[in-house]
Write a protein that holds these residues in place. Structure first.
Motif, PDB file in Angstrom:
ATOM      1  N   UNK A   1     -14.474  13.470  -5.859  1.00  9.56           N
ATOM      2  CA  UNK A   1     -14.458  12.029  -6.128  1.00  9.56           C
ATOM      3  C   UNK A   1     -15.349  11.701  -7.309  1.00  9.56           C
ATOM      4  N   UNK A   2     -14.873  10.780  -8.134  1.00  7.80           N
ATOM      5  CA  UNK A   2     -15.670  10.238  -9.231  1.00  7.80           C
ATOM      6  C   UNK A   2     -15.498   8.719  -9.218  1.00  7.80           C
ATOM      7  N   UNK A   3     -16.616   8.048  -9.108  1.00  3.68           N
ATOM      8  CA  UNK A   3     -16.594   6.581  -9.077  1.00  3.68           C
ATOM      9  C   UNK A   3     -17.399   6.030 -10.251  1.00  3.68           C
ATOM     10  N   UNK A   4     -16.838   5.048 -10.922  1.00  2.00           N
ATOM     11  CA  UNK A   4     -17.509   4.368 -12.026  1.00  2.00           C
ATOM     12  C   UNK A   4     -17.429   2.862 -11.768  1.00  2.00           C
ATOM     13  N   UNK A   5     -18.585   2.222 -11.805  1.00  6.32           N
ATOM     14  CA  UNK A   5     -18.620   0.771 -11.572  1.00  6.32           C
ATOM     15  C   UNK A   5     -19.506   0.115 -12.619  1.00  6.32           C
ATOM     16  N   UNK A   6     -18.952  -0.853 -13.329  1.00  4.64           N
ATOM     17  CA  UNK A   6     -19.715  -1.675 -14.268  1.00  4.64           C
ATOM     18  C   UNK A   6     -19.626  -3.123 -13.815  1.00  4.64           C
ATOM     19  N   UNK A   7     -20.777  -3.784 -13.847  1.00  4.76           N
ATOM     20  CA  UNK A   7     -20.779  -5.202 -13.461  1.00  4.76           C
ATOM     21  C   UNK A   7     -21.813  -5.942 -14.289  1.00  4.76           C
ATOM     22  N   UNK A   8     -21.533  -7.197 -14.499  1.00  5.40           N
ATOM     23  CA  UNK A   8     -22.482  -8.065 -15.182  1.00  5.40           C
ATOM     24  C   UNK A   8     -22.489  -9.399 -14.454  1.00  5.40           C
ATOM     25  N   UNK A   9     -23.691  -9.904 -14.217  1.00 10.13           N
ATOM     26  CA  UNK A   9     -23.815 -11.150 -13.460  1.00 10.13           C
ATOM     27  C   UNK A   9     -24.890 -12.016 -14.085  1.00 10.13           C
ATOM     28  N   UNK A  10     -24.789 -13.283 -13.866  1.00 10.52           N
ATOM     29  CA  UNK A  10     -25.788 -14.219 -14.371  1.00 10.52           C
ATOM     30  C   UNK A  10     -25.744 -15.479 -13.537  1.00 10.52           C
TER      31      UNK A  10
ATOM     32  N   UNK B   1     -18.898 -10.490 -12.949  1.00  7.41           N
ATOM     33  CA  UNK B   1     -17.688  -9.845 -13.443  1.00  7.41           C
ATOM     34  C   UNK B   1     -17.851  -8.351 -13.228  1.00  7.41           C
ATOM     35  N   UNK B   2     -16.907  -7.729 -12.499  1.00  6.35           N
ATOM     36  CA  UNK B   2     -17.059  -6.322 -12.112  1.00  6.35           C
ATOM     37  C   UNK B   2     -15.800  -5.542 -12.468  1.00  6.35           C
ATOM     38  N   UNK B   3     -16.010  -4.324 -12.915  1.00  2.00           N
ATOM     39  CA  UNK B   3     -14.924  -3.382 -13.146  1.00  2.00           C
ATOM     40  C   UNK B   3     -15.239  -2.105 -12.383  1.00  2.00           C
ATOM     41  N   UNK B   4     -14.250  -1.571 -11.648  1.00  3.73           N
ATOM     42  CA  UNK B   4     -14.435  -0.352 -10.862  1.00  3.73           C
ATOM     43  C   UNK B   4     -13.303   0.621 -11.158  1.00  3.73           C
ATOM     44  N   UNK B   5     -13.646   1.892 -11.239  1.00  2.00           N
ATOM     45  CA  UNK B   5     -12.677   2.965 -11.504  1.00  2.00           C
ATOM     46  C   UNK B   5     -12.997   4.100 -10.548  1.00  2.00           C
TER      47      UNK B   5
ATOM     48  N   UNK C   1     -16.159   3.163 -21.328  1.00  2.00           N
ATOM     49  CA  UNK C   1     -17.153   2.725 -22.302  1.00  2.00           C
ATOM     50  C   UNK C   1     -16.699   1.436 -22.998  1.00  2.00           C
ATOM     51  N   UNK C   2     -15.396   1.381 -23.302  1.00  2.00           N
ATOM     52  CA  UNK C   2     -14.874   0.176 -23.945  1.00  2.00           C
ATOM     53  C   UNK C   2     -15.044  -1.042 -23.040  1.00  2.00           C
ATOM     54  N   UNK C   3     -14.729  -0.886 -21.756  1.00  2.00           N
ATOM     55  CA  UNK C   3     -14.867  -1.998 -20.825  1.00  2.00           C
ATOM     56  C   UNK C   3     -16.331  -2.392 -20.648  1.00  2.00           C
ATOM     57  N   UNK C   4     -17.250  -1.401 -20.632  1.00  2.00           N
ATOM     58  CA  UNK C   4     -18.675  -1.715 -20.507  1.00  2.00           C
ATOM     59  C   UNK C   4     -19.150  -2.548 -21.682  1.00  2.00           C
ATOM     60  N   UNK C   5     -18.720  -2.182 -22.915  1.00  2.00           N
ATOM     61  CA  UNK C   5     -19.102  -2.964 -24.087  1.00  2.00           C
ATOM     62  C   UNK C   5     -18.498  -4.356 -24.046  1.00  2.00           C
ATOM     63  N   UNK C   6     -17.268  -4.446 -23.556  1.00  2.00           N
ATOM     64  CA  UNK C   6     -16.629  -5.763 -23.457  1.00  2.00           C
ATOM     65  C   UNK C   6     -17.364  -6.655 -22.478  1.00  2.00           C
TER      66      UNK C   6
ATOM     67  N   UNK D   1     -28.916 -12.313 -17.771  1.00  2.17           N
ATOM     68  CA  UNK D   1     -27.757 -11.506 -17.361  1.00  2.17           C
ATOM     69  C   UNK D   1     -28.196 -10.126 -16.880  1.00  2.17           C
ATOM     70  N   UNK D   2     -27.565  -9.661 -15.806  1.00  2.00           N
ATOM     71  CA  UNK D   2     -27.884  -8.359 -15.215  1.00  2.00           C
ATOM     72  C   UNK D   2     -26.661  -7.457 -15.372  1.00  2.00           C
ATOM     73  N   UNK D   3     -26.826  -6.371 -16.105  1.00  2.78           N
ATOM     74  CA  UNK D   3     -25.737  -5.417 -16.309  1.00  2.78           C
ATOM     75  C   UNK D   3     -26.063  -4.138 -15.555  1.00  2.78           C
ATOM     76  N   UNK D   4     -25.074  -3.615 -14.827  1.00  2.76           N
ATOM     77  CA  UNK D   4     -25.259  -2.385 -14.064  1.00  2.76           C
ATOM     78  C   UNK D   4     -24.100  -1.435 -14.344  1.00  2.76           C
ATOM     79  N   UNK D   5     -24.447  -0.192 -14.521  1.00  2.87           N
ATOM     80  CA  UNK D   5     -23.454   0.872 -14.680  1.00  2.87           C
ATOM     81  C   UNK D   5     -23.793   1.951 -13.658  1.00  2.87           C
ATOM     82  N   UNK D   6     -22.927   2.110 -12.662  1.00  5.48           N
ATOM     83  CA  UNK D   6     -23.153   3.075 -11.583  1.00  5.48           C
ATOM     84  C   UNK D   6     -22.079   4.151 -11.669  1.00  5.48           C
ATOM     85  N   UNK D   7     -22.494   5.395 -11.758  1.00  7.95           N
ATOM     86  CA  UNK D   7     -21.572   6.529 -11.784  1.00  7.95           C
ATOM     87  C   UNK D   7     -21.947   7.483 -10.647  1.00  7.95           C
ATOM     88  N   UNK D   8     -20.948   7.937  -9.935  1.00  4.80           N
ATOM     89  CA  UNK D   8     -21.205   8.875  -8.840  1.00  4.80           C
ATOM     90  C   UNK D   8     -20.147   9.971  -8.856  1.00  4.80           C
ATOM     91  N   UNK D   9     -20.595  11.155  -8.505  1.00  4.57           N
ATOM     92  CA  UNK D   9     -19.718  12.328  -8.463  1.00  4.57           C
ATOM     93  C   UNK D   9     -19.972  13.038  -7.140  1.00  4.57           C
TER      94      UNK D   9
END
Length: 660
Positions: free
Chosen positions: A193-202, A212-216, A8-13, A163-171
């Motif tokens: 498996x649990x995958x979390x991906x946040x990305x923002x593009x413009x 800019x993408x973050x994946x966990x 959540x912190x990274x998504x807000x950042x 700007x396009x923000x995406x939050x993808x969560x999969x279980x």
């Protein structure tokens, strides 16, 4: 819990970085919807409803079943109630939202797909990640469909600037049979498996874009060969792409925005043109109604004279002082005058219907107007001299005030801006890409026996292996164990990522000349430039015609005034001739036929004067329209016309006439 908090912190950042660094690629439009700041972008804008009822001005002008109107009140009613203008007012909102759409950039909004996220893992993580890293392909029994949208237009497509923000969560909980037990060590590989991906593009107006993408990724599986299980893999990457030939340049990529900005101004001019047209129509209808009343009055007077002459002749026949044929002539003239009056009254009624339809949004369906009679309070004034300035000054006035000339200039500017796309379309494609990423991997460590290997005493271990603990085979077996650097949880992995313990960089240059002959792009460019030349010539022709129209309308006004003065003088003379002929007839020096002839000549002179009066009024209105002075000379504010509310109140005179 710690993982969720960090995500959540990274998504807000990422969202904050969007607002700070990527927002310059577009202009900000104040939101039209109200409500929560986080929800209003996904709420329908607040739009004004269609106004179908009339304002209060109309009812204030109706007294005793009559609608009393000055020319200014007629204009005010038309500006407030005319349906065509009310419809045109929405064009301003349409232009604003087209501008908003252009400022977002892009061709069409896209729909991201997260179908494959449920079964994906990072390369090197778990059995599937190791197979992926080794180039071994395994099937999970899932079929992924794909779809694509092709956008075609001349010239480069502006990148998506919003700007396009995406939050993808999969279980996922997956069971995968293994045909090769060497790596997995089991026949049924079961994993959570649990995958979390946040990305923002413009995109940027320069013709590039950044993401800019973050994946966990979290993985826990039942394979005994995993040295890290469960494990967390994180990554942070920045990808930048920029066009350097085709699609390059702020002017090129902002052309649609600039065109829509011009469209906003063109719409204002178009609405002004519509207002002028409505005002001209109302003035012509109003003064035509004034003239119709004068014509009816003249026809009634002519009928009164004809009937009186018929009655006098009839008495003369009764006493034997006149031949019956003379009475017939007088009677025929009375019948002809009555027919003329009926035609004039019908024309008056039709003119009232036409004017009522312009002044009300509901037309004749408005109960207030159904049976009222319009009484115009203004008259047509014809001065002795119009005192017009020289033709040179009239032409200069028209050039400075004509709305259509300003609109033509803006449309030419739009065509020039649009041509930037076809000109740039000739260039080949040259794209540069750069990618920077940092990764981290951590988990719970396990020692794994390397199967099928027995080490002689004192033998050296291969790189990456160590002696097995006694509980797992002793020193005669080789074992693998994870590096101490990889032991830990998601915090350890994030530390590796932020310290850039495992950095990666890549760059790519792509060049394509499109087609070798490039005839399509050259044809598009030539067509646009030739069209621009034709438009320039057409605009010059319009400017030339404006000068001709200004001169012609000036002459037409002077001619109309001269014709009216001649018609008024002729009417005066015809009245004198009729009076003289009637005196001669009473003395026995004239005949009934000559008196009737003079009555007809007088009626013709009256109709000619009324027609000349209307012609002068129309010429005056047409000259103002040609010079672009209609709004100024009639004291019309475009701000009030755009709102559909005229601030000037209507006030009826203390004494109201029964007839105009």
């Amino acid at each position: 819990m710690m993982t969720a908090t960090l995500r959540k912190f990274l998504a807000l950042a990422l969202s904050a970085s969007c607002l700070g660094s990527l927002g310059w690629g577009q202009q900000t439009i104040a939101p039209q919807a109200t409500g929560n700041i986080f929800l209003r972008d996904y709420s329908a804008p607040m739009l004004p409803p269609a106004r179908l009822g009339n304002g209060t001005r109309l009812s204030s002008l109706v007294q005793g079943g009559k609608l009393y109107l000055t020319a200014q009140d007629a204009i005010a009613l038309a500006l407030e109630n005319n349906l065509d203008l009310e419809s045109d007012r929405y064009n301003a909102l349409l232009a604003d939202y087209n501008l908003t759409r252009a400022q977002a950039g892009g061709a069409l909004p896209g729909a991201p797909s997260a179908t494959s996220q449920a079964s994906s893992v990072t390369a090197g993580q778990g059995v599937a990640g190791s197979q992926q890293a080794a180039g071994v392909s395994t099937s999970t029994g899932r079929g992924n469909g794909s779809s694509s949208t092709t956008i075609q237009q001349i010239g480069a497509v502006t990148p998506t600037l919003d700007p396009v923000f995406q939050d993808v969560q999969s279980y996922a909980h997956l069971s995968q049979p293994q045909s090769n037990l060497t790596q997995s060590g089991i026949t049924n590989l079961v994993g959570n498996k649990r995958n979390y991906t946040e990305s923002i593009s413009s995109g940027f107006l320069t013709g590039g874009n950044a993401t800019l993408s973050y994946a966990d990724s979290y993985l826990s599986e039942n394979s005994p060969t995993d040295t890290l299980n469960p494990s967390n893999s994180v990554s942070l990457s920045l990808a930048v792409q920029q066009n350097f030939l085709f699609g390059f340049g702020v002017k090129l990529n902002s052309r649609n925005i600039n065109i829509q900005k011009i469209n906003v101004r063109v719409n204002d001019l178009t609405f002004q043109t519509q207002v002028i047209a409505v005002v001209v129509s109302v003035l012509n209808d109003y003064y035509a109604l004034v003239a119709d009343y004068q014509d009816v009055s003249a026809k009634r007077e002519a009928l009164k004279v004809a009937r009186q002459f018929y009655a006098d002749n009839k008495k003369q026949v009764e006493i034997g002082a006149m031949a019956p044929l003379d009475v017939t002539t007088a009677e025929a003239q009375a019948a002809s005058s009555e027919q003329d009056l009926v035609v004039s009254e019908t024309t008056l009624a039709q003119q009232q219907v036409q004017l009522k339809n312009v002044l009300s949004r509901r037309g004749l369906a408005e109960p207030l107007l159904a049976n009222v009679e319009i009484i115009p309070l203004d008259k047509i004034e014809v001065p002795e001299n119009d005192n017009l300035p020289p033709a040179k000054e009239l032409i200069a006035t028209a050039m400075a005030n004509r709305v259509d000339l300003a609109s033509d200039k803006l449309n030419y500017d739009k065509a020039e801006i649009s041509a930037l796309g076809t000109k740039n379309g000739i260039l080949p494609t040259l794209v540069g890409q750069a990618n920077v990423s940092n990764r981290g991997l951590a988990g719970t460590g396990h020692t794994v026996v390397f199967p099928g290997v027995s080490l002689p005493p004192g033998a050296a271990l291969p790189p990456g292996f160590e002696p097995c603990p006694p509980a797992q085979g002793g020193p005669s077996k080789a074992c693998t164990a994870p590096s101490q650097q990889l032991l830990g949880g998601v915090g350890t992995a994030l530390g590796q990522m932020l310290r850039r313990d495992f950095p990666s960089q890549s760059a790519l240059v792509y060049f394509s000349p499109s087609t070798m002959l490039n005839r399509q792009a050259q044809g598009d460019d030539a067509i646009d430039r030739l069209s621009l030349r034709q438009t320039a010539l057409q605009n010059q022709r319009t400017i030339n015609q404006v000068a001709v129209d200004a001169a012609n309308e000036s002459v037409a006004l002077q001619q109309a005034r001269a014709k009216y003065q001649a018609a008024a003088k002729n009417l005066e003379l015809q009245q004198q001739l009729l009076q003289a002929e009637q005196r001669k007839f009473s003395l026995g020096a004239s005949t009934s036929f000559l008196v009737v002839q003079q009555q007809r000549d007088l009626a013709t002179a009256q109709s000619t004067e009324v027609a000349a009066l209307v012609a002068y009024s129309n010429a005056r209105v047409a000259l103002d329209q040609t010079l672009g002075l209609t709004l100024k000379n009639n004291h019309i504010s475009m701000a009030e016309a755009q709102k559909g509310v005229v601030s000037r109140p209507s006030a009826l005179p203390a004494t109201l006439p029964a007839q105009p």
